[in-house]
Design a protein around this motif. Structure first.
Motif, PDB file in Angstrom:
ATOM      1  N   UNK A 211       0.822  -1.203   0.000  1.00  0.00           N
ATOM      2  CA  UNK A 211       0.000   0.000   0.000  1.00  0.00           C
ATOM      3  C   UNK A 211       0.862   1.262   0.000  1.00  0.00           C
ATOM      4  N   UNK A 212       2.091   1.146   0.532  1.00  0.00           N
ATOM      5  CA  UNK A 212       2.898   2.365   0.685  1.00  0.00           C
ATOM      6  C   UNK A 212       2.194   3.312   1.628  1.00  0.00           C
ATOM      7  N   UNK A 213       1.851   4.487   1.122  1.00  0.00           N
ATOM      8  CA  UNK A 213       1.095   5.462   1.914  1.00  0.00           C
ATOM      9  C   UNK A 213      -0.348   5.612   1.431  1.00  0.00           C
ATOM     10  N   UNK A 214      -0.730   4.796   0.459  1.00  0.00           N
ATOM     11  CA  UNK A 214      -2.061   4.946  -0.125  1.00  0.00           C
ATOM     12  C   UNK A 214      -3.164   4.793   0.913  1.00  0.00           C
ATOM     13  N   UNK A 215      -3.051   3.777   1.782  1.00  0.00           N
ATOM     14  CA  UNK A 215      -4.125   3.577   2.757  1.00  0.00           C
ATOM     15  C   UNK A 215      -4.133   4.694   3.807  1.00  0.00           C
ATOM     16  N   UNK A 216      -2.959   5.264   4.120  1.00  0.00           N
ATOM     17  CA  UNK A 216      -2.917   6.394   5.055  1.00  0.00           C
ATOM     18  C   UNK A 216      -3.591   7.623   4.451  1.00  0.00           C
ATOM     19  N   UNK A 217      -3.370   7.835   3.151  1.00  0.00           N
ATOM     20  CA  UNK A 217      -3.993   8.968   2.483  1.00  0.00           C
ATOM     21  C   UNK A 217      -5.501   8.762   2.331  1.00  0.00           C
ATOM     22  N   UNK A 218      -5.906   7.510   2.117  1.00  0.00           N
ATOM     23  CA  UNK A 218      -7.339   7.210   2.042  1.00  0.00           C
ATOM     24  C   UNK A 218      -8.022   7.500   3.378  1.00  0.00           C
ATOM     25  N   UNK A 219      -7.386   7.126   4.494  1.00  0.00           N
ATOM     26  CA  UNK A 219      -7.952   7.399   5.816  1.00  0.00           C
ATOM     27  C   UNK A 219      -7.983   8.898   6.089  1.00  0.00           C
ATOM     28  N   UNK A 220      -6.975   9.614   5.596  1.00  0.00           N
ATOM     29  CA  UNK A 220      -6.947  11.068   5.756  1.00  0.00           C
ATOM     30  C   UNK A 220      -8.135  11.696   5.021  1.00  0.00           C
ATOM     31  N   UNK A 221      -8.382  11.231   3.804  1.00  0.00           N
ATOM     32  CA  UNK A 221      -9.511  11.748   3.034  1.00  0.00           C
ATOM     33  C   UNK A 221     -10.833  11.373   3.693  1.00  0.00           C
ATOM     34  N   UNK A 222     -10.909  10.184   4.270  1.00  0.00           N
ATOM     35  CA  UNK A 222     -12.114   9.764   4.977  1.00  0.00           C
ATOM     36  C   UNK A 222     -12.396  10.701   6.148  1.00  0.00           C
ATOM     37  N   UNK A 223     -11.368  10.987   6.937  1.00  0.00           N
ATOM     38  CA  UNK A 223     -11.518  11.867   8.094  1.00  0.00           C
ATOM     39  C   UNK A 223     -11.977  13.255   7.683  1.00  0.00           C
ATOM     40  N   UNK A 224     -11.324  13.821   6.665  1.00  0.00           N
ATOM     41  CA  UNK A 224     -11.672  15.173   6.212  1.00  0.00           C
ATOM     42  C   UNK A 224     -13.083  15.217   5.637  1.00  0.00           C
ATOM     43  N   UNK A 225     -13.429  14.195   4.871  1.00  0.00           N
ATOM     44  CA  UNK A 225     -14.746  14.167   4.235  1.00  0.00           C
ATOM     45  C   UNK A 225     -15.863  14.074   5.272  1.00  0.00           C
ATOM     46  N   UNK A 226     -15.667  13.240   6.311  1.00  0.00           N
ATOM     47  CA  UNK A 226     -16.694  13.115   7.344  1.00  0.00           C
ATOM     48  C   UNK A 226     -16.837  14.418   8.130  1.00  0.00           C
ATOM     49  N   UNK A 227     -15.712  15.123   8.332  1.00  0.00           N
ATOM     50  CA  UNK A 227     -15.810  16.431   8.989  1.00  0.00           C
ATOM     51  C   UNK A 227     -16.545  17.429   8.096  1.00  0.00           C
ATOM     52  N   UNK A 228     -16.258  17.396   6.791  1.00  0.00           N
ATOM     53  CA  UNK A 228     -16.943  18.312   5.871  1.00  0.00           C
ATOM     54  C   UNK A 228     -18.447  18.089   5.895  1.00  0.00           C
ATOM     55  N   UNK A 229     -18.860  16.825   6.033  1.00  0.00           N
ATOM     56  CA  UNK A 229     -20.294  16.529   6.065  1.00  0.00           C
ATOM     57  C   UNK A 229     -20.965  17.184   7.265  1.00  0.00           C
ATOM     58  N   UNK A 230     -20.331  17.074   8.440  1.00  0.00           N
ATOM     59  CA  UNK A 230     -20.924  17.681   9.638  1.00  0.00           C
ATOM     60  C   UNK A 230     -20.788  19.197   9.579  1.00  0.00           C
ATOM     61  N   UNK A 231     -19.715  19.677   8.947  1.00  0.00           N
ATOM     62  CA  UNK A 231     -19.499  21.126   8.807  1.00  0.00           C
ATOM     63  C   UNK A 231     -20.577  21.726   7.900  1.00  0.00           C
TER      64      UNK A 231
END
Length: 418
Positions: A211-231
């Motif tokens: 995965x390299x850093x791909x799964x870390x970046x996917x989790x980062x996008x997940x976190x930001x996206x869920x915050x954007x939804x509540x925002x």
């Protein structure tokens, strides 16, 4: 003479009580089971010996129950390549027989008769392509002995390790039951994972794509996206005159403070950006109020999930962990999240993310962990069902960096860049 059937309690201890009850109910034996007062394994053994339940039905039940249930710790791999010939049914069977000579078919299940301590492959299921010439999906269940420390000494138990290999999508997952107080460290899920993955690599000449850093970046996008939804939900509900009021307060505060070159200092340190900090503070109050309402039963329409634990790095100065109370409360309304919001927004990678998904399954709680480069670790906090497993993986793939459902493309690009 047909040998009498005996289902060991060592096996059924690994099956959920609810699954046992469902099996009894499906066979229309609830009244008899309640009346006789026998343990589940003894009752089923008697029913098989009396011809009331077939051995095949018991084997199918054991397979389905052991493939999920307590197996809440999952490691997911992306297969790069394998021995293509091994997907031909006859070659696949020969490979299995080289290591487990007792396997006599690509559809094999002998769970009930294997209750000893030794390591075994106890079940195999395969799904073929439409032309029946190749295997499209493989399901295996391994068994091993695990000693547990309990009051009074060491107790030997059995653990079952299911492997699910979707050849077409090139995803391989291996599941474990996270048992407590394991005596032998070699029988911890992390060690067993290495042991059985190494076996599979050797048997089928499997190569995984890191995965390299791909799964870390996917989790980062997940976190930001869920915050954007509540925002966005907060933005839709906030008072119309709030922004102008914040402007007035920040202008007044600037005059009272009398800090020289305030705007210039703000470019180097956001603490001097008075308007931005007041804005975030008021937004945090409104977000906290929304989350409090959800805790008391209000629905969060448009919000797929909330983050309850976050371990991240901005790649520069800040590396931090944020967690809600008992890792169950959302972090989005916390003071810590507000203080680190700018750093989180600029972060590129998240190592660990715990999410409570709100859309299905009565708030499904999952931890995604990207500590290992070769695989993604997914931990479920309730006993697992197939649809919950699929949903948890589906939500991860939704937030992949390239958003096209093909993680392998992103991983290949990552590998080439290294």
């Amino acid at each position: 003479m047909v040998k009498s059937f005996h289902l060991s309690e060592r096996i059924t201890n690994n099956i959920l009580k609810a699954e046992k009850s469902n099996f009894i109910s499906e066979n229309k034996l609830t009244h008899e089971y309640s009346r006789e007062g026998k343990s589940f394994h003894q009752f089923v053994s008697d029913c098989v010996n009396q011809g009331v339940i077939s051995r095949m039905d018991v084997e199918n039940f054991l397979f389905e129950s052991l493939f999920y249930g307590y197996q809440r710790e999952v490691y997911i791999y992306q297969v790069a390549s394998c021995n293509e010939n091994c997907m031909k049914p006859e070659i696949f069977l020969n490979i299995l027989q080289d290591k487990y000579e007792y396997i006599d078919d690509c559809a094999y299940s002998n769970i009930a008769n294997m209750a000893a301590d030794d390591e075994k492959l106890v079940a195999v299921k395969t799904i073929y392509t439409n032309d029946l010439q190749r295997i499209a999906k493989i399901q295996l269940i391994f068994k091993t002995e695990v000693s547990i420390l309990r009051k009074g000494g060491i107790v030997k138990t059995l653990s079952y390790i299911p492997v699910d290999w979707d050849v077409n999508s090139q995803i391989l997952s291996i599941k474990f039951s996270p048992k407590r107080h394991v005596f032998d460290k070699e029988k911890q899920p992390e060690r067993l994972k290495i042991h059985f993955i190494d076996q599979l690599k050797e048997m089928f000449n499997i190569q995984f794509i890191p995965f390299g850093n791909i799964h870390k970046e996917a989790l980062c996008e997940m976190s930001k996206s869920l915050y954007r939804q509540i925002y966005e939900k907060m933005v839709c509900s906030k008072p119309q005159n709030l922004d102008s009021y914040v402007e007035e307060i920040s202008d007044g505060l600037k005059k009272v403070l009398g800090v020289e070159a305030l705007e210039l200092k703000a470019t180097g340190n956001n603490i001097f950006n008075i308007k931005d900090n007041i804005q975030k503070f008021t937004e945090n109050i409104l977000i906290s109020d929304i989350l409090l309402g959800a805790k008391e039963g209000a629905t969060l329409e448009g919000v797929e999930g909330v983050v309850t634990y976050l371990k991240f790095s901005d790649g520069k100065k800040i590396s931090a962990r944020l967690k809600g109370r008992e890792c169950r409360e959302p972090i989005f309304g916390s003071e810590s999240y507000m203080a680190l919001r700018s750093a989180i927004e600029n972060a590129r990678r998240v190592n660990r993310l715990e999410v409570v998904w709100l859309g299905k399954f009565d708030r499904l709680r999952i931890t995604y962990e990207a500590a290992e480069t070769e695989c993604l670790k997914v931990h479920f906090y309730k006993n697992l069902k197939e649809e919950e497993y699929k949903y948890g993986l589906q939500m991860f793939r939704k937030f992949e960096r390239y958003g096209n459902g093909k993680l392998i493309k992103a991983v290949e690009m990552e590998s080439q860049a290294q």
